[in-house]
Write an enzyme that holds these catalytic residues in place. Structure first.
Site, PDB file in Angstrom:
ATOM      1  N   GLU A  55       0.732  -1.137  -0.020  1.00  0.00           N
ATOM      2  CA  GLU A  55      -0.045   0.024   0.100  1.00  0.00           C
ATOM      3  C   GLU A  55       0.822   1.321  -0.028  1.00  0.00           C
ATOM      4  O   GLU A  55       1.995   1.485   0.650  1.00  0.00           O
ATOM      5  CB  GLU A  55      -0.964   0.019   1.094  1.00  0.00           C
ATOM      6  N   LYS A  66      -9.642   2.711  -2.859  1.00  0.00           N
ATOM      7  CA  LYS A  66     -10.019   1.889  -1.684  1.00  0.00           C
ATOM      8  C   LYS A  66     -11.426   2.669  -1.432  1.00  0.00           C
ATOM      9  O   LYS A  66     -11.759   3.755  -1.614  1.00  0.00           O
ATOM     10  CB  LYS A  66      -9.257   2.565  -0.330  1.00  0.00           C
ATOM     11  N   CYS A  76      -5.464  -2.343   2.543  1.00  0.00           N
ATOM     12  CA  CYS A  76      -5.210  -2.190   4.161  1.00  0.00           C
ATOM     13  C   CYS A  76      -6.369  -3.001   4.969  1.00  0.00           C
ATOM     14  O   CYS A  76      -6.596  -4.308   4.721  1.00  0.00           O
ATOM     15  CB  CYS A  76      -5.355  -0.871   4.553  1.00  0.00           C
TER      16      CYS A  76
END
Length: 527
Positions: A287, A351, A405
């Protein structure tokens, strides 16, 4: 055992509060990286006895009569989440001069809030309470329901769900593939709380018998699944390289270090494979591994093209910017790019589920006036979220489902299936949390997503834990915390699951309703 139960039931004052907190904290030992499976048996046994004694004063109002049961659950939950999430404080020390004063919000405020779920769980259970095994059913169903609610209310945060405690190894993970995390959580609480029956004797035989059946079914189903032939390997094989650079988080935020960090990733990507291994077709970085806005740095794309050989693809986490319109600041997204050997971005995804206070500020205008900003977002205003998950279609046709994440901890939000997807892709940066239990807990929860979906998992973290995991939860190969380097491994095959996730959730809710009906019946029988 009966004498001990009596002492716990009759406990009062600060000793009672301390016992509830201690019981909750002890239960965390069953989570990663410790996996002390006996700990929650002690914790939930004590909790049952504490609830036995959680009676309001005669003649008190409805709220005061129920408050003792709620508070026992709250103190139990506060101990559980305080012991399980203390490591969040490390993130506030990365930029200590700016954020250290907020540390109590993370390590005390969040556990205090999450403990409310456990408080309501014990409150609802107490409404169905009786003297026998029915109260164990009530506690299990109530905890299962409120753990499920914790996954999505107020953006959700189902970290360290109780069910993970009974799934430390692949043999014990397979139940999640059949009935889902929330049903496993419900049944786990029943088994953990059953020893409390030895202290009061009523309902002992049926309660223990049912717990033994559940435990045997849990182990037996895992053994059955693992005894079946593994799915055939992909033909042709798809070699993948996962890159774990171990970049100190403070350096990632240093503008002077950005060029060196980028070149360090490239060097690990260009390294020769081990003898006998083919060159990787797909290289995966963690990430936000590209330390600048890639579309504003065309020279970086040229460098990537220089390093990638013919047919290779790079998948990398990056911050993506987007023009928001005249006179408006740009929007930023926590994203993942797919870049081909010509330096072209051929796929991307943003995301969806952002971290409150980490990647964006709830009530932004109000909190910014108070001088707050998102902890992990280096740009004003934090990140924007995508409206939906976007699968990544790679050159060659393989489809990866990206989880950036902590998106990997939300089983109900993952829509990937073996019919449409070839693998789960979880890129993360756990460097915020140092050498604490946090990265191990994060990896374990991501590992379970592979078992639930029947899809192999490619997980790449900045500092660890990085690994490639099969659809049965076995780690093919990986890198532990703070182990700098790379691993080359072939992508495992996927494996269909017997029950789709929506049906698992329906079954879980029906099961909880049946357990509460049993509890209600036994309550009426005892009055």
């Amino acid at each position: 055992m009966e004498r001990l139960a009596s002492r716990v039931i009759l406990s009062s004052g600060i000793g009672r509060v301390f016992l509830a907190m201690l019981a909750g904290a002890l239960a965390v030992l069953a989570q990663a990286p410790f996996f002390v499976i006996l700990a929650p048996f002690v914790s939930f046994t004590l909790l049952v006895w504490l609830i036995d004694g959680a009676t309001g004063r005669a003649g008190a109002g409805m709220i005061r009569r129920r408050l003792p049961a709620f508070m026992i659950g709250w103190w139990f939950g506060f101990g559980y989440f305080l012991a399980g999430l203390w490591w969040l404080g490390a993130a506030f020390l990365v930029e200590a001069d700016e954020f250290a004063w907020l540390m109590p919000l993370g390590i005390i405020g969040l556990p205090a809030f999450l403990a409310v779920y456990f408080g309501f769980a014990t409150l609802v259970a107490r409404l169905f309470w009786s003297e026998g095994a029915g109260r164990i059913c009530a506690l299990a169903a109530s905890f299962g329901l409120f753990e499920w609610l914790r996954a999505f209310l107020f953006t959700g945060f189902p970290w360290n769900a109780i069910g993970y405690a009974v799934m430390p190894v692949p043999l014990l993970m397979q139940s999640a593939g059949a009935i889902g995390l929330w049903a496993v959580t419900t049944l786990a609480v029943f088994v953990f709380a059953t020893p409390a029956l030895f202290g009061t004797r009523r309902g002992l035989v049926p309660g223990v018998a049912f717990a033994l059946v559940l435990a045997a079914a849990h182990v037996g189903y895992g053994a059955f699944v693992l005894s079946r032939p593994a799915p055939a390997a992909l033909d042709p094989a798809l070699p993948i390289r996962i890159v774990q650079p171990v970049i100190d988080q403070a350096k990632k935020l240093d503008d002077a270090e950005r060029g060196r960090i980028f070149e360090e990733h490239l060097a690990l990507s260009a390294a020769a494979p081990a003898e006998g291994r083919p060159k990787p077709k797909i290289i995966v970085w963690p990430e936000t591994s590209i330390p600048f806005i890639l579309t504003l740095n065309p020279d970086a794309l040229v460098r990537i093209a220089d390093v990638l050989e013919d047919g290779q693809v790079l998948i990398a986490g990056a911050v993506r910017s987007e023009d928001a319109g005249p006179g408006l600041p740009p929007r930023y997204y926590n994203s993942v790019y797919v870049i081909d050997d010509r330096g072209q971005i051929v796929a991307a995804a943003d995301k969806v589920h952002l971290v409150p206070f980490g990647e964006y500020l709830p009530f932004e205008s109000l909190l910014q006036e108070a001088g707050l900003q998102a902890l992990a977002a280096s740009m004003p205003g934090g990140y924007s979220s995508a409206p939906a998950h976007q699968p990544l279609t790679l050159p060659g046709g393989k489809v990866f489902y990206p989880l950036i994440c902590y998106e990997a901890i939300f089983p109900d939000e993952i829509e990937a299936t073996t019919a449409t997807t070839d693998a789960l892709l979880n890129i993360t940066n756990d460097g915020w949390f140092g050498k604490t239990p946090g990265p191990f807990q994060h990896f374990h929860q991501a590992q379970l997503r592979a078992v639930e979906t029947g899809l192999p998992l490619i997980r790449v973290a900045n500092t660890g834990v990085s690994a490639v995991v099969t659809a049965r939860g076995d780690v093919v190969d990986g890198l532990q915390l703070d182990a700098k380097g790379f691993v080359d491994v072939d992508l495992p095959a996927k494996e269909p699951r017997p029950i789709p996730h929506p049906w698992q959730t329906r079954g879980f809710l029906i099961g909880c309703a049946l357990m509460l009906l049993i509890a209600l019946y036994t309550r009426k029988q005892s009055t």
